[in-house]
Design an enzyme around this catalytic site. Structure first.
Site, PDB file in Angstrom:
ATOM      1  N   ARG A  16       0.821  -1.229   0.000  1.00 49.49           N
ATOM      2  CA  ARG A  16       0.000   0.000   0.000  1.00 49.49           C
ATOM      3  C   ARG A  16       0.849   1.271   0.000  1.00 49.49           C
ATOM      4  O   ARG A  16       0.328   2.360  -0.234  1.00 49.49           O
ATOM      5  CB  ARG A  16      -0.961  -0.009   1.186  1.00 49.49           C
ATOM      6  CG  ARG A  16      -2.159  -0.925   0.923  1.00 49.49           C
ATOM      7  CD  ARG A  16      -3.071  -0.995   2.120  1.00 49.49           C
ATOM      8  NE  ARG A  16      -3.566   0.307   2.489  1.00 49.49           N
ATOM      9  CZ  ARG A  16      -3.992   0.621   3.713  1.00 49.49           C
ATOM     10  NH1 ARG A  16      -3.954  -0.272   4.678  1.00 49.49           N
ATOM     11  NH2 ARG A  16      -4.438   1.829   3.973  1.00 49.49           N
ATOM     12  N   THR A  88       2.274 -13.807  11.349  1.00 50.59           N
ATOM     13  CA  THR A  88       3.216 -13.325  12.366  1.00 50.59           C
ATOM     14  C   THR A  88       3.783 -14.474  13.213  1.00 50.59           C
ATOM     15  O   THR A  88       4.936 -14.425  13.648  1.00 50.59           O
ATOM     16  CB  THR A  88       2.542 -12.288  13.281  1.00 50.59           C
ATOM     17  OG1 THR A  88       1.275 -12.793  13.726  1.00 50.59           O
ATOM     18  CG2 THR A  88       2.310 -10.975  12.559  1.00 50.59           C
ATOM     19  N   ASN A 363      35.604  38.700   7.534  1.00 47.81           N
ATOM     20  CA  ASN A 363      34.377  39.328   7.049  1.00 47.81           C
ATOM     21  C   ASN A 363      34.242  39.052   5.552  1.00 47.81           C
ATOM     22  O   ASN A 363      35.128  39.393   4.766  1.00 47.81           O
ATOM     23  CB  ASN A 363      34.407  40.840   7.281  1.00 47.81           C
ATOM     24  CG  ASN A 363      33.044  41.441   6.943  1.00 47.81           C
ATOM     25  OD1 ASN A 363      32.179  41.528   7.794  1.00 47.81           O
ATOM     26  ND2 ASN A 363      32.852  41.818   5.696  1.00 47.81           N
ATOM     27  N   SER A 391      32.889  42.971  -1.265  1.00 44.89           N
ATOM     28  CA  SER A 391      31.670  42.413  -1.867  1.00 44.89           C
ATOM     29  C   SER A 391      31.911  41.954  -3.300  1.00 44.89           C
ATOM     30  O   SER A 391      32.747  42.499  -4.011  1.00 44.89           O
ATOM     31  CB  SER A 391      30.569  43.479  -1.893  1.00 44.89           C
ATOM     32  OG  SER A 391      30.248  43.825  -0.583  1.00 44.89           O
ATOM     33  N   SER A 409      36.510  45.252  -3.487  1.00 50.48           N
ATOM     34  CA  SER A 409      35.259  44.702  -4.020  1.00 50.48           C
ATOM     35  C   SER A 409      35.440  44.237  -5.458  1.00 50.48           C
ATOM     36  O   SER A 409      36.243  44.797  -6.202  1.00 50.48           O
ATOM     37  CB  SER A 409      34.169  45.782  -4.002  1.00 50.48           C
ATOM     38  OG  SER A 409      33.869  46.072  -2.682  1.00 50.48           O
TER      39      SER A 409
HETATM   40  C1  UD1 Z   1      -1.350  -7.607  13.966  1.00 48.63           C
HETATM   41  C2  UD1 Z   1      -2.046  -8.531  14.974  1.00 48.63           C
HETATM   42  C3  UD1 Z   1      -3.290  -7.847  15.511  1.00 48.63           C
HETATM   43  C4  UD1 Z   1      -2.956  -6.493  16.096  1.00 48.63           C
HETATM   44  C5  UD1 Z   1      -2.213  -5.632  15.070  1.00 48.63           C
HETATM   45  C6  UD1 Z   1      -1.699  -4.350  15.679  1.00 48.63           C
HETATM   46  C7  UD1 Z   1      -1.515 -10.767  14.140  1.00 48.63           C
HETATM   47  C8  UD1 Z   1      -2.045 -11.976  13.458  1.00 48.63           C
HETATM   48  N1  UD1 Z   1      -2.401  -9.767  14.296  1.00 48.63           N
HETATM   49  O1  UD1 Z   1      -2.233  -7.464  12.864  1.00 48.63           O
HETATM   50  O2  UD1 Z   1      -3.883  -8.648  16.539  1.00 48.63           O
HETATM   51  O3  UD1 Z   1      -4.141  -5.839  16.536  1.00 48.63           O
HETATM   52  O4  UD1 Z   1      -1.060  -6.355  14.593  1.00 48.63           O
HETATM   53  O5  UD1 Z   1      -1.165  -3.538  14.664  1.00 48.63           O
HETATM   54  O6  UD1 Z   1      -0.385 -10.741  14.571  1.00 48.63           O
HETATM   55  N2  UD1 Z   1       4.868  -9.890   9.189  1.00 48.63           N
HETATM   56  C9  UD1 Z   1       5.905 -10.727   8.833  1.00 48.63           C
HETATM   57  N3  UD1 Z   1       5.610 -11.932   8.263  1.00 48.63           N
HETATM   58  C10 UD1 Z   1       4.336 -12.351   8.050  1.00 48.63           C
HETATM   59  C11 UD1 Z   1       3.277 -11.493   8.410  1.00 48.63           C
HETATM   60  C12 UD1 Z   1       3.565 -10.277   8.987  1.00 48.63           C
HETATM   61  O7  UD1 Z   1       7.081 -10.388   9.013  1.00 48.63           O
HETATM   62  O8  UD1 Z   1       4.170 -13.457   7.543  1.00 48.63           O
HETATM   63  C13 UD1 Z   1       5.186  -8.581   9.787  1.00 48.63           C
HETATM   64  C14 UD1 Z   1       4.742  -7.416   8.919  1.00 48.63           C
HETATM   65  O9  UD1 Z   1       5.822  -6.953   8.123  1.00 48.63           O
HETATM   66  C15 UD1 Z   1       4.330  -6.364   9.947  1.00 48.63           C
HETATM   67  C16 UD1 Z   1       3.941  -7.178  11.182  1.00 48.63           C
HETATM   68  O10 UD1 Z   1       4.449  -8.480  10.992  1.00 48.63           O
HETATM   69  O11 UD1 Z   1       5.409  -5.549  10.311  1.00 48.63           O
HETATM   70  C17 UD1 Z   1       2.439  -7.193  11.428  1.00 48.63           C
HETATM   71  O12 UD1 Z   1       1.826  -7.881  10.380  1.00 48.63           O
HETATM   72  P1  UD1 Z   1       0.407  -7.467   9.834  1.00 48.63           P
HETATM   73  O13 UD1 Z   1      -0.012  -8.505   8.859  1.00 48.63           O
HETATM   74  O14 UD1 Z   1       0.428  -6.054   9.425  1.00 48.63           O
HETATM   75  O15 UD1 Z   1      -0.478  -7.626  11.146  1.00 48.63           O
HETATM   76  P2  UD1 Z   1      -1.765  -6.802  11.477  1.00 48.63           P
HETATM   77  O16 UD1 Z   1      -2.827  -7.113  10.483  1.00 48.63           O
HETATM   78  O17 UD1 Z   1      -1.413  -5.393  11.731  1.00 48.63           O
END
Ligand code: UD1
Length: 448
Positions: A16, A88, A363, A391, A409
């Site tokens: 995005r 995550t 100066n 100058s 100057s």
């Molecule tokens: C996550 C939380 C959510 C919380 C929110 C707060 C999870 C599943 N959900 O959602 O509960 O309210 O953060 O902002 O954790 N990333 C990786 N690898 C992956 C997926 C993500 O490195 O496979 C990294 C992304 O680069 C990012 C971070 O983890 O920096 C968070 O991932 P994102 O998918 O944005 O989680 P949210 O939807 O924000």
């Protein structure tokens, strides 16, 4: 004592942002978001993280290169590749495989540049197996909801998986988490992707721990701490919040600002007490300003050290490698680059001073230019203490002007000038009486 390790998740695509630059390399207050995250982890608690486990996707070499370029303690940074972005929980798995012997871990995101070290320290210092970072946003939107049982979290339910009652909860998951080694060993392998998004959710660690009778805890953050940046609009919002924080810190430290909202600072800006910043001052990275100095309106500074009781601007542009001595004065429409400006020296109007060393009390007259570039190389101009440059002079480098010397100057000087000498290079004026009148008459006839 093995301290704690920080797992920094940065493998997300960040589509995005609509940018060729990976998301975490976009800057807030002059530093990539990832730099803010790593610095916060390093300064969390008494000693900071002993290991930084950075999770990136295989195609994010630029992110790894940036982290490698930082001046981190030896062997502190460990790269962890997450082959596919499966969630995550999966990202933390990729990191834990490479972890050292620490018993405590924090998980944090690379795209939350406002996360404060104090908050991370609370997660690191928690004695519980799983410590959730909660926050109460004005609009709970699509954040994961934290389900509490008494004082302790029993689960985090992702918005897409939540029923109406759970969605009505106002306590949200901030994303970061504190974890014990035991919790990671026991519950990471149990994470499943049987959910609305088909992802391995880190937040599921909470219910796994709770259902197993392990200790869970809640630490509260401010909404800014957890604010993730995933669009240009989000980046602009984070920048505004960071600027507000930086301005407040300097105001608290005794720096004056007539219109704080129009002053822009960098993450590494150093300003002593009793400096005054007039409106519309932009301070890029690498700037320090000594006490008693006045920075007048519309001044732009980058990579500059300014001494005490100096005056800069209005409308001055000081570029990298400029050192301004105490009590020196740089006036309007002056540009400097790689220039040492001695104590009490004055460059008051409309000058370019580049690759130059100016002694004390020099100066520089209006419109003086150092001609430092011959199309291939840059050359040095040296001006001794107390010299007076008239100058509209051109100093054709390499050239050296002696102490106490005077340039008339409009001098164009390419040969060294001895101490106390006077140089005048103006051509002798030639006057032709009545020339203008004859010229006009000649041209008036042509018009007919
Ligand atoms: C996550 C939380 C959510 C919380 C929110 C707060 C999870 C599943 N959900 O959602 O509960 O309210 O953060 O902002 O954790 N990333 C990786 N690898 C992956 C997926 C993500 O490195 O496979 C990294 C992304 O680069 C990012 C971070 O983890 O920096 C968070 O991932 P994102 O998918 O944005 O989680 P949210 O939807 O924000």
């Amino acid at each position: 004592m093995t301290g704690f390790a920080a797992i920094i998740l940065a493998a997300g695509k960040g589509t995005r942002m609509k940018s060729a630059l990976p998301k975490v390399l976009h800057e807030i207050a002059g530093r990539p978001m990832l730099g803010h995250a790593l610095a916060a982890a390093q300064s969390a608690g008494a000693a900071g993280a002993t290991q930084l486990l950075l999770v990136t996707a295989p195609d994010q070499q630029a992110v790894r290169d940036y982290a490698d370029s930082l001046d981190l303690p030896r062997n502190c940074l460990t790269h962890c590749l997450q082959q596919q972005q499966l969630g995550t929980g999966d990202a933390v798995r990729a990191a834990f495989d490479k972890a050292g012997k620490q018993n405590r871990f924090i998980v944090m995101f690379g795209d939350t540049p406002l996360m404060r070290a104090e908050v991370l320290a609370e997660l690191a210092n928690s004695k519980s197996d799983v410590t959730v970072l909660g926050f109460q946003p004005d609009n709970a939107a699509a954040y994961g909801r934290v389900v509490m049982q008494g004082d302790t979290p029993s689960a985090i339910i992702e918005y897409k998986d939540a029923d109406a009652d759970t969605r009505a909860l106002s306590l949200c998951n901030g994303g970061a988490m504190g974890l014990s080694r035991r919790a990671l060993e026991a519950y990471l392998p149990q994470l499943s992707n049987d959910n609305a998004q088909g992802e391995y959710y880190l937040p599921d660690m909470v219910s796994l721990a709770h259902d197993d009778g392990a200790a869970t805890a809640l630490v509260m953050a401010q909404p800014d701490d957890t604010m993730g940046v995933d669009s240009r609009a989000g980046q602009a919002k984070a920048e505004a919040l960071m600027q507000a924080r930086l301005r407040q810190k300097f105001l608290d430290d005794g720096v004056g600002m007539q219109d704080p909202d129009s002053v822009f600072l960098s993450f590494d800006t150093e300003i002593a007490a009793d400096v005054m910043l007039e409106p519309h001052v932009k301070i890029n990275v690498g700037v320090s300003i000594g006490t008693g100095t006045l920075i007048k309106a519309f001044t732009h500074l980058e990579g500059v050290r300014i001494g005490e009781n100096a005056q800069i601007g209005p409308y001055a542009r000081l570029r990298p490698g400029t050192n301004v001595g105490d009590e020196a004065k740089i006036g309007n429409f002056v540009e400097t680059k790689k220039a040492d400006i001695g104590k009490g020296a004055k460059v008051s109007h409309l000058s370019y001073i580049g690759d130059a060393e100016l002694g004390m009390e020099v100066n520089i007259g209006a419109g003086t230019i150092t001609c430092n570039y011959d199309g291939f190389n840059k050359h040095l101009t040296k001006i001794g203490d107390g010299a007076f440059i008239g100058s509209n002079s051109s100093l054709i480098a390499p050239v050296s002007i002696g102490k106490g010397a005077y340039l008339g100057s409009s001098s164009a000087v390419s040969k060294d000038v001895p101490d106390d000498a006077l140089v005048v290079t103006r051509a002798a004026p030639r006057q032709i009486a009545g020339w203008g009148k004859k010229f006009r008459a000649r041209n008036a006839k042509k018009d007919k």
